[in-house]
Design an enzyme around this catalytic site. Structure first.
Site, PDB file in Angstrom:
ATOM      1  N   LYS A 133      71.914  11.913  56.824  1.00 63.22           N
ATOM      2  CA  LYS A 133      71.193  12.965  55.765  1.00 63.22           C
ATOM      3  C   LYS A 133      72.833  12.425  55.073  1.00 63.22           C
ATOM      4  O   LYS A 133      73.797  12.203  55.830  1.00 63.22           O
ATOM      5  CB  LYS A 133      70.912  13.884  55.396  1.00 63.22           C
ATOM      6  N   SER A 188      66.281  17.581  48.161  1.00 59.22           N
ATOM      7  CA  SER A 188      66.727  16.371  47.993  1.00 59.22           C
ATOM      8  C   SER A 188      67.452  15.496  49.524  1.00 59.22           C
ATOM      9  O   SER A 188      67.604  14.496  49.450  1.00 59.22           O
ATOM     10  CB  SER A 188      68.194  16.834  47.788  1.00 59.22           C
ATOM     11  N   SER A 242      65.999  22.443  50.884  1.00 57.74           N
ATOM     12  CA  SER A 242      65.613  20.676  50.885  1.00 57.74           C
ATOM     13  C   SER A 242      65.399  19.793  52.425  1.00 57.74           C
ATOM     14  O   SER A 242      65.278  18.686  52.195  1.00 57.74           O
ATOM     15  CB  SER A 242      67.541  20.287  50.347  1.00 57.74           C
TER      16      SER A 242
END
Length: 512
Positions: free
Chosen positions: A84, A159, A183
């Protein structure tokens, strides 16, 4: 050892690891297969913000050489991974999905990235995300949204929608995520993948670009519970560089996932997480999963956590407050974007900062900075931020009371399946409600996991079941998750992801 599929991107991380250890395949072969897959489909999915082709192949080659020299390697050595874009990665762009960090290349690795490198996992690239992890859909990424492989017109969650979609479209066997209010878990639920938020402090936060320091937690993402456990074991552990890191061994998550046993466990269904506002198909799959747990030998009881009702309100005071403080560092003075104000011959530092933050931050980031600054301002601190922290303590007490009577808690992960891109972009409150079931775990610091529970009848899209455990009892997530996963695979006649009609599942090879 399980026979590998002809297409290596379809193999689980555990099966790839076994084949690599036996030298049946090489890491270069596996890594190249995933790079080819990225080239074929990421133009449609937009899971990656940066693909490090040269770096990934070089790391794979180094692992193969170490293995052939007889060196003892870790369980996942040679299995590639996506990271990420909130985790600093030496020599590779790290943007956090924001224009204000466009082109920034960190000179150091986050501790999680260091652990991945040391364990021999080639890093394929950096995954897309809502800007500074603020969002539930990846639509707040400055570089455009990721798409759900089940339906390219729908969101992959947020997210961490880049990490969930990269797994569901078979562009990586593993991915890292961060979870501030859901998330990792919410994206897993809407893409039929698996995601775990470890106990707060169980995985180092050093090198994670902070959103809300008391809530942020890095964690593993995979397509199976065992794969996720194997990655958790690599990522976890004490880090002296992180003052919030727990000085204790990683819980026995891999052993728990392999045992997959819920016999004799007491499982609490949270009364407050499943009522009005939950999609009927999501609720139906959850109820079926709970019934399966009973069939597997668990005792199921209803548990009330009355203060969970106030979790969303408390969270959206605490998070913006901490975010406004953390994001103050982006001042155009030291790194990142710098914009000079128009029509000013000799701008002051304050003018440059204002122009840069106006150009570099997106609407959602600005909204939360304003909210947080207001909540922390003189005269309002006690009324807002202070009151929210008191509610947080009450939520932690609800968890403690529940865990005095049950081993784990369960609920639907998200109230609905994936919604269409654009549907909630102009309605922040509707977007925030996606995290209603996941937020309590972050406020209390307890671990949580989402696994696929099936497909909703209304739209044929994935739903997820959330499992919550006491702090530092992360292994319970894997015991329950693996046992339920096996039962659900038997019920559905195979992994739920295999039913994806778009770029995931059985149809993906044709689409590629």
């Amino acid at each position: 050892m399980t026979d590998l599929p002809t297409d290596l991107t379809r193999a689980t991380a555990a099966d790839l690891a076994d084949a690599l250890a036996s030298k049946t395949i090489s890491s270069v072969e596996v890594t190249q297969a995933h790079l080819d897959r990225i080239a074929a489909v990421d133009g449609q999915v937009h899971s990656y913000l940066h693909v490090d082709t040269e770096g990934a192949l070089a790391q794979a080659q180094a692992v193969d050489e170490r293995r052939h020299s007889g060196e003892s390697l870790g369980a996942l050595a040679g299995v590639p991974i996506a990271v990420k874009d909130v985790m600093t990665t030496r020599g590779v762009p790290t943007t956090c999905g924001s224009r204000i960090l466009e082109g920034w290349i960190p000179p150091y690795d986050a501790t999680v990235v260091t652990k991945l490198r040391e364990a021999g996992l080639p890093i394929l690239g950096k995954t897309n995300m809502d800007e500074f992890a603020m969002g539930s859909s990846t639509e707040h990424s400055a570089y455009g949204p990721s798409h759900n492989p089940w339906d390219l017109d729908r969101i992959p969650g947020g997210s961490g929608g880049g990490s969930s979609s990269v797994l569901a479209s078979f562009q990586a066997p593993l991915a890292t995520g961060t979870d501030t209010g859901g998330s990792i878990r919410q994206p897993a639920a809407v893409t039929a993948t698996v995601g775990t938020k470890p106990t707060y402090g169980g995985v180092s936060r050093y090198g994670l670009v902070a959103l809300a320091s008391s809530l942020d937690q890095a964690g593993p993402c995979g397509r199976t519970v065992l794969d996720t456990a194997l990655l958790h074991a690599v990522m976890g552990g004490h880090d002296p560089m992180d003052s919030t890191s727990i000085d204790a061994p990683v819980p026995p998550v891999v052993e728990a996932a392999r045992a997959a046993d819920v016999r004799g466990m007491r499982i609490g269904v949270v009364k407050e997480l499943g009522g009005e506002g939950y999609q009927p198909g999501v609720r139906a799959r959850f109820d079926e999963s709970v019934a399966l747990l009973e069939e597997l030998g668990a005792e199921v009881v209803e548990v009330s956590c009355p203060n969970f009702e106030y979790a969303l309100a408390a969270y959206y005071l605490i998070l913006p407050s901490e975010a406004s403080s953390n994001l103050a560092k982006f001042d155009a003075m030291r790194y990142g974007l710098r914009v000079l104000p128009e029509g000013v011959d000799a701008p002051s530092a304050e003018q440059v900062m204002a122009a840069t933050r106006d150009a570099g931050f997106g609407a959602e980031v600005k909204r939360r900075i304003i909210l947080g600054t207001y909540a922390l301002s003189s005269g309002y601190y006690d009324a807002y931020y202070g009151s929210a922290q008191k509610v947080r303590a009450l939520i932690a007490q609800d968890f403690d009371a529940a865990y005095s009577t049950v081993d784990v808690l369960v609920s639907p992960t998200a109230p609905t399946t994936a919604f269409k891109l654009g549907d909630k972009l102009e309605d922040p409150m509707a977007m925030y409600l996606n995290d209603i079931a996941t937020i309590p775990a972050n406020l209390a610091g307890v671990p949580g996991m989402s696994i696929p529970s099936g497909l909703a009848d209304e739209d044929g899209l994935p739903a997820g079941i959330q499992i919550l455990a006491p702090a530092m009892k992360d292994e319970r997530l894997y015991s329950v998750g693996a046992a339920l996963e096996k039962a659900l695979v038997d019920r559905w006649g195979g992994p739920i992801l295999d039913r994806a009609p778009s770029l995931g599942g059985a149809a993906a090879a044709k689409g590629a």
